[in-house]
Design an enzyme around this catalytic site. Structure first.
Site, PDB file in Angstrom:
ATOM      1  N   ALA A  20       0.850  -1.186   0.000  1.00 19.63           N
ATOM      2  CA  ALA A  20       0.000   0.000   0.000  1.00 19.63           C
ATOM      3  C   ALA A  20       0.888   1.239   0.000  1.00 19.63           C
ATOM      4  O   ALA A  20       2.092   1.156   0.241  1.00 19.63           O
ATOM      5  CB  ALA A  20      -0.930   0.006   1.208  1.00 19.63           C
ATOM      6  N   MET A  21       0.272   2.395  -0.266  1.00 20.16           N
ATOM      7  CA  MET A  21       1.000   3.666  -0.264  1.00 20.16           C
ATOM      8  C   MET A  21       0.104   4.741   0.320  1.00 20.16           C
ATOM      9  O   MET A  21      -1.056   4.890  -0.074  1.00 20.16           O
ATOM     10  CB  MET A  21       1.441   4.019  -1.694  1.00 20.16           C
ATOM     11  CG  MET A  21       2.092   5.382  -1.822  1.00 20.16           C
ATOM     12  SD  MET A  21       3.546   5.539  -0.756  1.00 20.16           S
ATOM     13  CE  MET A  21       3.575   7.304  -0.514  1.00 20.16           C
ATOM     14  N   GLU A  22       0.695   5.555   1.227  1.00 18.50           N
ATOM     15  CA  GLU A  22      -0.064   6.448   2.088  1.00 18.50           C
ATOM     16  C   GLU A  22      -0.371   7.806   1.477  1.00 18.50           C
ATOM     17  O   GLU A  22      -0.406   8.816   2.194  1.00 18.50           O
ATOM     18  CB  GLU A  22       0.709   6.660   3.401  1.00 18.50           C
ATOM     19  CG  GLU A  22       2.051   7.395   3.264  1.00 18.50           C
ATOM     20  CD  GLU A  22       3.253   6.493   3.071  1.00 18.50           C
ATOM     21  OE1 GLU A  22       4.381   6.953   3.291  1.00 18.50           O
ATOM     22  OE2 GLU A  22       3.051   5.328   2.706  1.00 18.50           O
ATOM     23  N   ASN A  23      -0.637   7.891   0.190  1.00 21.70           N
ATOM     24  CA  ASN A  23      -0.969   9.185  -0.410  1.00 21.70           C
ATOM     25  C   ASN A  23      -2.062   9.868   0.416  1.00 21.70           C
ATOM     26  O   ASN A  23      -3.089   9.263   0.735  1.00 21.70           O
ATOM     27  CB  ASN A  23      -1.472   8.990  -1.836  1.00 21.70           C
ATOM     28  CG  ASN A  23      -0.585   8.073  -2.647  1.00 21.70           C
ATOM     29  OD1 ASN A  23       0.581   8.344  -2.856  1.00 21.70           O
ATOM     30  ND2 ASN A  23      -1.155   6.958  -3.091  1.00 21.70           N
ATOM     31  N   HIS A  29      -1.851   0.953   9.382  1.00 20.76           N
ATOM     32  CA  HIS A  29      -0.501   1.425   9.048  1.00 20.76           C
ATOM     33  C   HIS A  29      -0.574   2.666   8.169  1.00 20.76           C
ATOM     34  O   HIS A  29       0.080   3.684   8.438  1.00 20.76           O
ATOM     35  CB  HIS A  29       0.266   0.313   8.338  1.00 20.76           C
ATOM     36  CG  HIS A  29       1.657   0.683   7.938  1.00 20.76           C
ATOM     37  ND1 HIS A  29       2.775   0.291   8.645  1.00 20.76           N
ATOM     38  CD2 HIS A  29       2.141   1.408   6.883  1.00 20.76           C
ATOM     39  CE1 HIS A  29       3.866   0.759   8.062  1.00 20.76           C
ATOM     40  NE2 HIS A  29       3.496   1.438   6.988  1.00 20.76           N
ATOM     41  N   GLU A  30      -1.370   2.592   7.095  1.00 22.93           N
ATOM     42  CA  GLU A  30      -1.431   3.721   6.171  1.00 22.93           C
ATOM     43  C   GLU A  30      -2.089   4.932   6.815  1.00 22.93           C
ATOM     44  O   GLU A  30      -1.691   6.073   6.555  1.00 22.93           O
ATOM     45  CB  GLU A  30      -2.179   3.315   4.897  1.00 22.93           C
ATOM     46  CG  GLU A  30      -1.583   2.117   4.160  1.00 22.93           C
ATOM     47  CD  GLU A  30      -0.087   2.232   3.910  1.00 22.93           C
ATOM     48  OE1 GLU A  30       0.389   3.342   3.617  1.00 22.93           O
ATOM     49  OE2 GLU A  30       0.613   1.214   4.027  1.00 22.93           O
ATOM     50  N   GLU A  56       8.223   5.236   8.634  1.00 21.39           N
ATOM     51  CA  GLU A  56       7.861   3.822   8.547  1.00 21.39           C
ATOM     52  C   GLU A  56       7.930   3.111   9.889  1.00 21.39           C
ATOM     53  O   GLU A  56       7.124   2.223  10.164  1.00 21.39           O
ATOM     54  CB  GLU A  56       8.755   3.128   7.517  1.00 21.39           C
ATOM     55  CG  GLU A  56       8.632   3.689   6.107  1.00 21.39           C
ATOM     56  CD  GLU A  56       7.222   3.597   5.537  1.00 21.39           C
ATOM     57  OE1 GLU A  56       6.366   2.904   6.130  1.00 21.39           O
ATOM     58  OE2 GLU A  56       6.958   4.231   4.509  1.00 21.39           O
TER      59      GLU A  56
END
Length: 936
Positions: free
Chosen positions: A323-326, A358-359, A381
């Site tokens: 995943a990516m936290e945009n 987490h995100e 992170e």
């Protein structure tokens, strides 16, 4: 001599040697002169490199705001765009330097710079690929303090590589292939979508316009502000202005997805986006509930409201990472976000909730406050990896997730961090390769572990107060770790810990690699113990070549309990770096009772005891009251013992004796930790028949009572009960329990005969698939392969590793070859295939040969993702334990000096192989003897 001969005079010394002397002096003077010139030239500074020749952007211009417009064509995959960047001049300069990569700058409408007064013109511009820069040369310098607008028109493609602005696809229920375009920018890929100042400290606000075909929907970080027709079936969607953030958090996408939505109690709109059929099937419902609840919890926990009006979560068929936290548009791999409540699985439920937490934790750590440079990535992170457990605990307190922490986070990374080729969580980042390589287990898992240790000794309330102050003071800006340490020290002193200097303590854990082993040697007469610390290296023969100013010594918060006081609060005593040996009085420790240190594995260190205390611990584990010791500590005792034995600090027989009690334990945490610890033996000597033929039955007899107790009938109950049953069945099948193997193969055979697998519980599918394929033949493998080709993503996730379980080497080679064809296996999954084959005991050499032969394929397609390359190298080389393995590895590295983001993984592979060779030499005979006696 006759009188007629001439009488000549004898020559003088000067006549003989004068010329030679002069020549020699001249030569000496010439040499001295040359030396002087050389020294002068080497000491004189060389020409100052041009600003675009440096890796980092100059700080002459500061971006203030971006207007980004992109037009993505999902028919031709053409990308066109324009960016208008408002910049403030901090230092007069004749250059505008920003990042641009893999784009074509429009020459018919070249870049311009405009200001409020007389503005220098752009006299020339060029791309500098070495540093991925676009350089605009101006006719004169920009004025300090003035604001200018840099306008750049560009063209590119919606990429096939899974970064920048890339394309993905899926086949819908009507059999049509549907495409989507989505961004993934961290850490250095925003520049591949639009020209920008692509470093984390260059924060700015953003306004995004996405032009797309009208059959699609556009998404970005903020809600839609307006939409207008551009004619010809095109629509331009303009999104609300985004608050100040770095370029890597910008996100936009074009898709035909559907969504479900809700609003939090604090007014935040939450959306889950996915393929229409997945949304219709309710596969986003669980994620929506978790996301809605966790963001409110984090608002309260951090004491800082979430600053955006909405958060969308989108499930993507193709995505490089989990995943990516945009900010406001979080992107996920489909299998990580979606959860099918019709096929409930505690493992999947935990994984889904954990990654969402987490995100969402990143919305504060990383997005609201961003590290100043990539060397501080662990602040993002590490915190998200730790705080996610608090979010998960809020969602499902019955799971008791903090009991899982040592297994989830600390245990595996401690193996990596016990190598001389490890690195600190905070380390210099000076090249593009450094940036990508920093994303690894050290910053995630070790970072999380040392933060847990910090909270444990500073106290939860103090920890929370300091975080709130840190986030409030640095909101929308950048920070370094010393700013966090200062807030924690201030909070601690306000709360009574007047002598605590958090920076002094935490520097020993963040700026030097590795961790200590604490050796506790008891004096059973006096009721005391001498404790010492040393740098723990899993290979005692290895030499640390990287010096540490701190001398590889740590401030250690040593906690312990005595056998009589296991229910009490642990005793905390500090070990300082300059204390060689410290004597502590053990409160309430009788000579006949054990002492247990590092309670709940809250500290990032190992513990070694004297032989008597080890025996006392083993005796207690083998008693009926073994559950007095916390579950995570039971697992830690086995893990520490085996790793200490690997390092030559503990006799292997002691380590083996710590496993015998497992025959009684029914908790999945100590079992899981023990299996990972003992898995080293399986990895290194599992292919040696004289060991394997003893090891398999030993492990089988340990797990069989657990397996027979839980059986195959699904157990109702909490998470721990469900996961324990799954673990017991999978372990029993792995070690050849005949009943387990027969049951699994019969279930798989029924699937083949009926083409229906509804009789296989979802939580047991991975075990059934792997077991049947391992013990079957081409019939089972071919059936599974055909199922894989048409399965949904969640089912493919189970089948992909199972297909690597076959014992047929030809089939394994075929499988790896097929993985390179992205029409058969998605590009994101191709590296997983060679990893799964590498884990197979018969696939070791096959996977290594395949990686060597196809190195260019992996390097070209996956080098930008450190997790991918690191994972491949780790799994393919993990079983290396002979001199031949080491020779092949070193020969490959000599022929491929540029290993890119796999550089550190290869260094660790070399070191690990040498350690494995030494371990086999020193322990094989002893292990064989112990196993023979244990089964005698």
């Amino acid at each position: 001599m006759s009188g007629s001969e001439k009488d000549e005079k004898a020559p003088s010394t000067w006549d003989k040697y004068g010329v030679k002397i002069v020549l020699a002096i001249c030569v000496v003077l010439l040499c001295i002169g040359l030396i002087v010139v050389i020294v002068f030239e080497t000491q004189r500074p060389g020409p100052e490199p041009k600003p675009w020749q440096k890796f980092r952007l100059p700080d002459t211009l500061i971006p203030v705001h971006y207007d980004v417009e992109v037009r993505g064509d999902l028919s031709t995959f053409a990308l066109t765009g324009r960016v208008d960047i408002s910049v403030r001049c901090a230092t007069p300069t004749k250059y505008v330097i920003l990042h641009s990569s893999e784009q074509e700058i429009d020459r018919s409408s070249p870049p311009t710079v405009q200001g409020s007064g007389d503005t220098p013109s752009v006299t020339s511009w060029f791309l500098y690929p070495e540093n991925e820069f676009l350089v605009l040369e101006l006719s004169e310098s920009l004025r300090e303090g003035a604001v200018y607008t840099v306008t750049i028109n560009f063209r590119g493609t919606i990429r096939t590589v899974l970064n920048g602005f890339y394309r993905s696809s899926y086949v819908n229920e009507q059999g049509q292939r549907r495409y989507l375009g989505i961004t993934d920018f961290q850490p250095q890929d925003a520049r591949k979508a639009y020209p920008c100042f692509d470093e984390p400290s260059f924060k700015a606000t953003f306004t995004v316009t996405v032009v797309h075909q009208q059959e699609y929907t556009a998404l970005s970080n903020m809600p839609l502000e307006s939409s207008e027709s551009r004619g010809g079936g095109w629509v331009a969607d303009r999104f609300q202005k985004m608050i100040r953030m770095p370029t890597y958090l910008l996100a936009f996408g074009i898709c035909d997805f559907d969504s479900i939505n809700a609003t939090t109690s604090t007014g935040i709109a939450t959306g889950i986006w996915a393929r229409p059929e997945y949304i219709a099937a309710g596969m986003g419902d669980f994620a929506l509930d978790v996301a809605n609840r966790v963001v409110v919890y984090f608002e309260d926990y951090f004491g800082v409201p979430f600053p955006l009006p909405k958060i969308d979560h989108i499930a993507l068929p193709d995505f490089n990472s989990g995943a990516m936290e945009n900010w406001g548009l979080i992107t996920y791999r489909e299998t990580r976000l979606l959860y099918d409540t019709n096929s409930p699985s505690a493992t999947v439920r935990k994984a889904t909730a954990r990654i969402i937490a987490h995100e969402l934790a990143h919305m504060w750590f990383g997005n609201l406050v961003t590290m100043a440079w990539w060397d501080g990535t662990w602040l993002n992170e590490g915190f998200a990896s730790y705080i996610q457990y608090k979010g998960l605990d809020f969602v499902d307190p019955a799971m008791n997730v903090m009991e899982h922490f040592a297994y989830d986070r600390s245990q595996a990374v401690m193996v990596d961090d016990a190598l001389t080729s490890s690195n600190p969580v905070y380390r210099p980042v000076n090249t593009a390769e450094d940036v990508t390589q920093i994303f690894g287990s050290i910053i995630y898992s070790k970072g999380a572990s040392i933060l847990r240790m910090l909270e444990n000794f500073i106290g939860e309330d103090t920890f929370k107060k300091a975080l709130k102050n840190y986030l409030s003071k640095n909101a929308y800006g950048n920070a370094v770790q010393d700013q966090l340490w200062a807030e924690l020290t201030t909070a601690a002193r306000e709360d009574g810990q007047t002598d605590l200097d958090v920076k002094a303590v935490m520097d020993t854990w963040t700026i030097q690699m590795g961790y200590p082993v604490v050796t506790m040697t008891r004096d059973y007469t006096r009721g005391t113990a001498e404790v010492t610390q040393r740098h723990f290296l899993v290979d005692s023969a290895s030499v640390v070549t990287v010096t540490s100013e701190l001398g590889y010594r740590w401030y250690i918060p040593l906690t312990y309990l005595t056998q009589a006081n296991l229910a009490n609060t642990p005793v905390l005593t500090w070990m300082a770096p300059n204390e060689g040996t410290k004597t502590i009085t053990l409160q309430g420790a009788a000579a006949s009772q054990f002492v247990l240190a590092n309670i709940n594995h809250a500290g990032f260190y190992r513990v070694n005891y004297d032989p008597t205390n080890w025996q006392l611990l083993a005796n207690h584990l083998n008693s009926d009251t073994f559950q007095d010791i916390p579950a995570d500590n039971r697992g830690t005792l086995v893990d520490d013992a085996f790793n200490l034995a690997r390092a030559g600090m503990l006799d292997l027989t002691t380590a083996m004796s710590m496993t015998q009690y497992l025959v009684k334990d029914r908790h999945f945490i100590p079992w899981s930790m023990a299996l990972r610890a003992t898995g080293y033996i399986e990895t290194v000597v599992g292919s040696v028949p004289e060991i394997s033929n003893l090891w398999q039955p030993y492990m089988r007899q340990l797990i069989t009572p657990f397996y027979e107790e839980v059986g195959w009938t699904l157990l109702p109950g909490d998470y721990n009960t469900e996961v324990g049953q799954v673990m017991a069945i999978s372990t029993a099948c792995e070690y050849g329990n005949s009943g387990c193997v027969n049951n699994a193969t019969m279930m798989f055979d029924q699937w083949i005969n009926t083409n229906n697998n509804s009789h296989i519980p979802e939580r047991l599918e991975s075990t059934v698939y792997c077991t049947a394929i391992q013990h079957g033949g081409s019939r089972e493998w071919d059936f599974a392969w055909q199922q894989y080709l048409t399965a949904e993503a969640s089912e493919q996730t189970l089948l992909l590793p199972a297909l690597g379980c076959t014992q047929d080497t030809d089939t394994l080679n075929t499988y790896m070859e097929r993985s390179k064809d992205d029409s058969l296996i998605r590009r994101q999954n191709a590296p997983l295939v060679v990893r799964y084959v590498g884990r197979n005991s018969v696939g070791k050499s096959l996977a290594w040969n395949f990686l060597r032969d196809n190195w260019d394929f992996y390097f070209e397609n996956y080098d930008g993702t450190s997790f991918t390359m690191t994972g491949v190298v780790e799994d393919v080389t993990r079983q290396f334990s002979t001199q031949e393995d080491l020779d092949q590895l070193e020969t490959f590295l000599a022929a491929h000096p540029n290993q890119g983001t796999a550089t550190q993984a290869f260094s660790q592979a070399v070191e690990g192989t040498r350690a494995n060779i030494r371990w086999r030499r020193d322990n094989e005979a002893e292990l064989r003897t112990w196993l023979t006696q244990a089964q005698g």
